[in-house]
Design a protein around this motif. Sequence first.
Motif, PDB file in Angstrom:
ATOM      1  N   ASN A 133      31.330   6.998  16.022  1.00 11.73           N
ATOM      2  CA  ASN A 133      29.989   6.728  16.113  1.00 11.73           C
ATOM      3  C   ASN A 133      29.474   6.990  14.629  1.00 11.73           C
ATOM      4  OD1 ASN A 133      29.948   9.702  15.544  1.00 11.73           O
ATOM      5  ND2 ASN A 133      28.766  10.011  17.636  1.00 11.73           N
ATOM      6  N   TYR A 134      28.482   6.317  14.268  1.00 11.37           N
ATOM      7  CA  TYR A 134      27.970   6.523  12.832  1.00 11.37           C
ATOM      8  C   TYR A 134      26.408   6.016  12.868  1.00 11.37           C
ATOM      9  CZ  TYR A 134      29.152   1.318  13.063  1.00 11.37           C
ATOM     10  OH  TYR A 134      29.097  -0.001  13.637  1.00 11.37           O
ATOM     11  N   VAL A 135      25.745   6.222  11.707  1.00 13.56           N
ATOM     12  CA  VAL A 135      24.244   5.799  11.895  1.00 13.56           C
ATOM     13  C   VAL A 135      24.029   4.596  10.723  1.00 13.56           C
ATOM     14  CG1 VAL A 135      21.994   6.553  11.198  1.00 13.56           C
ATOM     15  CG2 VAL A 135      23.608   8.051  12.697  1.00 13.56           C
ATOM     16  N   ILE A 136      23.341   3.696  10.817  1.00 13.46           N
ATOM     17  CA  ILE A 136      22.943   2.860   9.801  1.00 13.46           C
ATOM     18  C   ILE A 136      21.329   2.471  10.064  1.00 13.46           C
ATOM     19  CG2 ILE A 136      23.208   0.427   9.031  1.00 13.46           C
ATOM     20  CD1 ILE A 136      26.021   0.438   9.846  1.00 13.46           C
ATOM     21  N   ASP A 137      20.638   2.675   9.251  1.00  8.25           N
ATOM     22  CA  ASP A 137      19.258   2.178   9.170  1.00  8.25           C
ATOM     23  C   ASP A 137      18.530   3.090  10.364  1.00  8.25           C
ATOM     24  OD1 ASP A 137      19.334   0.353   7.004  1.00  8.25           O
ATOM     25  OD2 ASP A 137      19.867  -1.527   8.316  1.00  8.25           O
ATOM     26  N   ASN A 138      18.836   4.232  10.516  1.00  8.69           N
ATOM     27  CA  ASN A 138      18.367   5.077  11.362  1.00  8.69           C
ATOM     28  C   ASN A 138      18.570   4.643  12.823  1.00  8.69           C
ATOM     29  OD1 ASN A 138      17.052   6.993   9.463  1.00  8.69           O
ATOM     30  ND2 ASN A 138      15.480   5.616   9.419  1.00  8.69           N
TER      31      ASN A 138
END
Length: 108
Positions: free
Chosen positions: A91-96
Amino acid sequence: MVKNRRDFLDKKLREVLKEHGYSLYYNSTSNTKITYPCVIYKLSDKQSRFADDVRYFHRDMYQVTVISKLPDSPVVEDIMEKFQNVTFDSNYVIDNLYHSILTITQSY
């Protein structure tokens, strides 16, 4: 026997997502207008085994990305419960937006 295995996967994913209000996309491109939260899936691998010049085993692997504003989307757990051959990859976060990556394997 299912004629189109991707259609079967699509139908089953839609059943899971219906209760959560997520959109579903297959092989989305940069031109696709995506509404969030959503699930995007694509064929990521095909594997076959042969003996005596006959294919006796085949599997399709699909990368499934759950995109949500929630860090722990309940859709991830629901997909993992409803499908037999599924793994959580990362998993990861991009642009909230939180992205959870799963792999669903269909063998036949």
